[in-house]
Scaffold this active site. Structure first.
Site, mmCIF file in Angstrom:
data_model
loop_
_atom_site.group_PDB
_atom_site.id
_atom_site.type_symbol
_atom_site.label_atom_id
_atom_site.label_comp_id
_atom_site.label_asym_id
_atom_site.label_seq_id
_atom_site.Cartn_x
_atom_site.Cartn_y
_atom_site.Cartn_z
ATOM 1 N N LEU A 126 0.840 -1.163 -0.351
ATOM 2 C CA LEU A 126 -0.102 -0.012 -0.082
ATOM 3 C C LEU A 126 0.865 1.278 -0.143
ATOM 4 O O LEU A 126 0.423 2.530 0.485
ATOM 5 C CB LEU A 126 -0.760 -0.001 0.916
ATOM 6 C CG LEU A 126 -1.888 -1.065 1.278
ATOM 7 C CD1 LEU A 126 -3.073 -1.320 2.405
ATOM 8 C CD2 LEU A 126 -2.542 -1.406 -0.450
ATOM 9 N N ASP A 172 5.009 4.576 -6.834
ATOM 10 C CA ASP A 172 4.740 4.875 -5.197
ATOM 11 C C ASP A 172 5.146 6.252 -5.003
ATOM 12 O O ASP A 172 3.999 7.006 -4.844
ATOM 13 C CB ASP A 172 4.972 4.401 -4.487
ATOM 14 C CG ASP A 172 4.747 2.454 -4.717
ATOM 15 O OD1 ASP A 172 4.025 2.057 -5.917
ATOM 16 O OD2 ASP A 172 5.218 1.889 -4.230
HETATM 17 O O1 PMV Z 1 5.658 -2.870 -3.466
HETATM 18 P P1 PMV Z 1 3.931 -3.010 -3.646
HETATM 19 O O2 PMV Z 1 3.962 -4.164 -3.297
HETATM 20 O O3 PMV Z 1 3.580 -1.439 -3.835
HETATM 21 O O4 PMV Z 1 4.031 -3.803 -5.653
HETATM 22 C C1 PMV Z 1 5.232 -3.020 -6.439
HETATM 23 C C2 PMV Z 1 4.644 -3.028 -7.850
HETATM 24 C C3 PMV Z 1 5.085 -3.530 -8.704
HETATM 25 O O5 PMV Z 1 4.883 -3.436 -9.650
HETATM 26 C C4 PMV Z 1 5.336 -5.242 -8.683
HETATM 27 C C5 PMV Z 1 7.225 -3.141 -8.970
HETATM 28 C C6 PMV Z 1 7.148 -2.205 -9.581
HETATM 29 O O6 PMV Z 1 8.449 -1.449 -8.987
HETATM 30 O O7 PMV Z 1 6.606 -1.353 -9.905
#
Ligand code: PMV
Length: 358
Positions: A126, A172
């Site tokens: 998340l 993120d």
């Molecule tokens: O770290 P998470 O669980 O939010 O997953 C990242 C998403 C992936 O596509 C698996 C990795 C990435 O760096 O985009």
């Protein structure tokens, strides 16, 4: 750099969910992520003596309960972190953010108190790591009067994530910074305007007691391990995986259209297909698979793993995302019985907020 005595800064940022395209985005395919209404706040204030004092509290984390051996009264307290290993990992992001800012902008070390309060579970996919970096960097830059814009904060935070993790996609840190919705395509970040969705997140967090402590601490590297697994399987079945990746790319495009048209039935159907594709590339552990099937059986419009997924040998720790339709209450009750941490979430929330007067 001079700091005004008594100055206090608070920076808060949202958690995120990946709605479509996780993993495939690593191969340049499209992925759609959204901010959710769970936040992490970093408060920075002056301290009586030199150095940084960091306090992390309220993280709704779960798993190993740590009750320190009685040595003296201070140590006899039960630590507030149930999953101590991941709490330490969160500290790594704070420490690296400080070191990065010291090196890049020469921020001082007059004595700073950093207090982190979070509503984001750790290691659940998340976005807690990115949220920690963005909010810490934003608060410290503001506190020390480092000039720059929001884009600078995003890029600093992305750099720190890469330093700590070795690799990270920009998804993120972009969502933590901007909020709303973000489309990532060939590593480019685009902000999208889409309506709010009401979703349920179910997190599997309990680490089985049978898991030894080295494995438990490896959880911090969960995303990296799973991404490497996909790469290895693709090396064997390249043409099959490439077809799956192309299908996922098209799926994200159709999903954006369905959200724009408020066609929730199709949004849900596309979530189910996305889940199937994630299963095909081997990132769905048994416990997350069961949660998704259960939600689908109980009438969800759609359900899928969100984020990196999980590994059975790492306890199946990870999260699922459900578009509940009319069956929200039943799904939430069933997930809670299955020992998941259940959250109602809304997508598209506010991004970075910096407060100097509170
Ligand atoms: O770290 P998470 O669980 O939010 O997953 C990242 C998403 C992936 O596509 C698996 C990795 C990435 O760096 O985009």
């Amino acid at each position: 750099m001079p700091v005004i005595e008594g100055k206090e800064i608070r920076a808060s940022v949202p958690a995120k969910v990946i709605l479509f395209g996780e993993h495939f985005v690593v191969y340049g395919k499209r992925a759609l992520a959204a901010a959710i209404n769970r936040r992490l706040a970093v408060q920075v204030s002056s301290r009586g003596k030199r150095g940084y004092h960091i306090k992390i509290e309220d993280i709704p984390t779960f798993g190993l309960e740590l009750d320190l051996e009685a040595g003296n009264d201070e140590k006899r307290k039960v630590r507030p972190y149930k999953d101590y290993g991941t709490a330490v990992k969160a500290l790594a992001y704070v420490r690296s953010s400080i070191e990065y800012l010291e090196e890049r902008y020469g921020i001082g070390n007059e004595g700073v108190e950093i207090e982190i309060k979070s509503e984001i579970p750790l290691s659940a996919g998340l976005g807690s790591s990115a949220a920690t970096c963005v909010a810490t960097i934003a608060a410290l830059k503001e506190y020390f009067g480092v000039k720059g814009d929001v884009e600078g904060i995003r890029s600093d935070a992305h750099n720190v994530e890469k330093i700590v993790q070795g690799a990270a996609s920009p998804i993120d840190t972009a969502i933590s910074t901007y909020g709303g919705y973000v489309l990532v395509e060939r590593n480019e970040v685009k902000r999208l305007r889409l309506d709010e969705l009401n979703l349920i997140v179910g997190c599997v967090g309990s680490i089985p007691l049978s898991m030894d402590s080295t494995k438990a601490s490896e959880l911090g590297l969960k995303t990296k391990t799973i991404v490497e697994g996909v790469k290895n399987r693709r090396a064997i079945f390249t043409s099959i995986f490439d077809s799956v990746f192309d299908a996922a790319d098209e799926l994200t495009a159709q999903a954006i259209k369905a959200i724009e048209e408020n066609d929730l039935v199709n949004v849900g159907a596309l979530m189910n297909i996305n889940h199937g594709l994630l299963d095909a590339i081997g990132v769905v552990p048994r416990r997350l698979s069961e949660l998704v099937k259960m939600a689908q059986d109980l009438g969800a419009l759609g359900a899928k793993v969100t984020g990196a997924g999980g590994l059975d040998e790492m306890g199946g720790v990870g999260s699922v995302l459900v578009l509940p339709g009319e069956s929200g209450d039943r799904i939430k009750a069933a997930m809670a019985i299955a020992d998941a941490l259940v959250m109602d979430v809304k997508t598209g929330g506010e991004g970075l907020r910096i407060e100097t007067d509170f």
